[in-house]
Design an enzyme around this catalytic site. Structure first.
Site, PDB file in Angstrom:
ATOM      1  N   TYR A 141      40.528  39.045 -19.787  1.00 21.28           N
ATOM      2  CA  TYR A 141      40.932  38.894 -18.392  1.00 21.28           C
ATOM      3  C   TYR A 141      39.741  38.927 -17.439  1.00 21.28           C
ATOM      4  O   TYR A 141      39.774  38.310 -16.390  1.00 21.28           O
ATOM      5  CB  TYR A 141      41.897  40.008 -17.996  1.00 21.28           C
ATOM      6  CG  TYR A 141      43.337  39.752 -18.363  1.00 21.28           C
ATOM      7  CD1 TYR A 141      43.712  39.498 -19.673  1.00 21.28           C
ATOM      8  CD2 TYR A 141      44.321  39.777 -17.386  1.00 21.28           C
ATOM      9  CE1 TYR A 141      45.037  39.288 -20.002  1.00 21.28           C
ATOM     10  CE2 TYR A 141      45.647  39.570 -17.707  1.00 21.28           C
ATOM     11  CZ  TYR A 141      46.003  39.324 -19.012  1.00 21.28           C
ATOM     12  OH  TYR A 141      47.310  39.113 -19.330  1.00 21.28           O
ATOM     13  N   ASP A 247      49.187  42.641 -23.359  1.00 26.96           N
ATOM     14  CA  ASP A 247      50.053  41.851 -22.474  1.00 26.96           C
ATOM     15  C   ASP A 247      51.136  41.171 -23.307  1.00 26.96           C
ATOM     16  O   ASP A 247      52.326  41.235 -22.991  1.00 26.96           O
ATOM     17  CB  ASP A 247      49.206  40.810 -21.732  1.00 26.96           C
ATOM     18  CG  ASP A 247      50.055  39.923 -20.849  1.00 26.96           C
ATOM     19  OD1 ASP A 247      50.908  40.467 -20.130  1.00 26.96           O
ATOM     20  OD2 ASP A 247      49.884  38.686 -20.888  1.00 26.96           O
TER      21      ASP A 247
END
Ligand code: IPM
Ligand code: MG
Length: 356
Positions: A141, A247
């Protein structure tokens, strides 16, 4: 006690569900003699519309000054253009980074009365009680470099998966610490057969484990973990993993609980305000209809009381009330029922009486 909570409703169903979570906090505060104050700030798409960016300095500063932050959801189709320079999700990522909340706790404990709402066989759901700890401020990310360029006439895009040993150690330590208060088992999930960052992760996890002789550590590859989560979910206690794996695995794990709408999360750093948000998204398809499940948000408010304000008894009051409403058969649409967001919350609030 006195506490100030920054409220970031965001987009889609975010405002609807947060309104109910704030209502619950106000009532618990009054019942238990605490003075909670709230201030609302924009984030995500609504912030882009009003200020041109997804997270303003004012919102971040207000969050930093608060005792804890409660967030709804960000995003929606009107901001989804992949060529757009600003996207709602940037606000959420910048907030996580800005608060340095590197540990995202996502508990998954299916309620027996909701076993039927899950596509899994009920016997698989017996005794499932998982604490997923997702690394939240590193990995793919945030890794640099991150860019696009044209090479030999072809568009190319790069994301970088990078972890330092400090980033790995602090989150794995938290996993062991939490496991000590639970069933004393940590599963560290990686892709060490392929990724260098995962081999470092695995090494550091084993080093940390040496300091916690009362807790067992298993290493598991992420592909195996995704399969085990639906074939033998009861085997997990604390599952710790890097940002992107976490995630993906937590969306998968949410089906164990019957609906994405049920699951809360807490994002914690080293001191400083924690960030609390349901794991579901902004659900634009049902936004504004008043039918979203408020439990993910209300349970996030309980986590806020537990982890940021250290009000364990008050957190347990909320968890108990949610439990009791579910046991009584109260259901929003995602769980096959017809209660509105507000009515579901009324039912939860009604259950407080028996717990205080
Ligand atoms: C989540 C969400 C976010 C993430 C998005 C909205 C950026 O999917 O909190 O799980 O990927 O972290
Ligand atoms: Mg997600």
């Amino acid at each position: 006690m006195k506490a100030h909570i920054a409220v970031l409703p965001g987009d889609g169903i975010g405002p609807e569900v947060l309104e109910q979570a704030v209502r619950v906090l106000q009532i618990v505060g009054t019942l238990c003699g605490h003075e909670f104050t709230f201030s609302e700030h924009p984030i995500g798409g609504c912030s882009i519309d009003a200020h041109g960016i997804a997270l303003t300095d004012e919102t971040l500063a207000a969050c930093r000054k608060s005792d804890a932050v409660l967030l709804g959801a960000v995003g929606g189709p009107q901001w989804d253009n992949p060529d757009a320079a600003v996207r709602p999700e940037q606000g959420l990522l910048a907030l996580r980074k800005g608060l340095n909340v590197y540990a995202n706790l996502r508990p998954v404990k299916p309620h027996p009365a909701l076993f039927d709402a899950s596509p899994l066989k009920p016997q698989l759901l017996d005794n499932v009680d998982i604490m997923v700890i997702r690394e939240l401020t590193g990995g793919l990310y945030f890794g640099q470099p991150k860019f696009r360029k044209v090479v030999d006439g072809q568009r190319q895009a790069v994301d970088t998966l990078v972890y330092t040993e400090t980033e790995v150690r602090r989150i794995v330590e938290l996993a062991f610490h939490l496991a000590q208060q639970r069933r004393k088992k940590v599963t560290s999930v990686d892709k060490a057969n392929v990724l260098e960052s995962s081999r470092l992760w695995r090494q550091v996890a084993s080093e940390v484990a040496a300091h916690y002789p009362d807790v067992t550590l298993d290493h598991m590859l992420v592909d195996t973990a995704s399969m085990r989560l639906v074939t033998l979910p009861a085997q997990f206690d604390v599952l710790v993993t890097e940002n992107m794996f976490g995630d993906i695995l937590t969306d998968e794990a949410s089906i164990l609980a019957g609906s994405m709408g049920m699951l809360p999360s807490a994002s914690l750093g080293d001191g400083g305000p924690g960030l609390y948000e349901p794991i579901h998204g902004s659900a634009p398809d049902i936004a504004g209809k008043g039918i979203a499940n408020p439990i993910g948000s209300i349970a996030s408010a309980a986590m806020l009381l537990r982890y940021s304000l250290k009000l364990e008894r008050e957190a347990a009051v909320i968890d108990g009330a949610v439990d009791s409403a579910i046991t009584r058969g109260c259901r929003t649409k995602d769980l096959g029922g017809s209660l509105s967001t507000r009515r579901m919350t009324d039912e939860i609030i009604e259950s407080f009486q028996s717990y205080t």
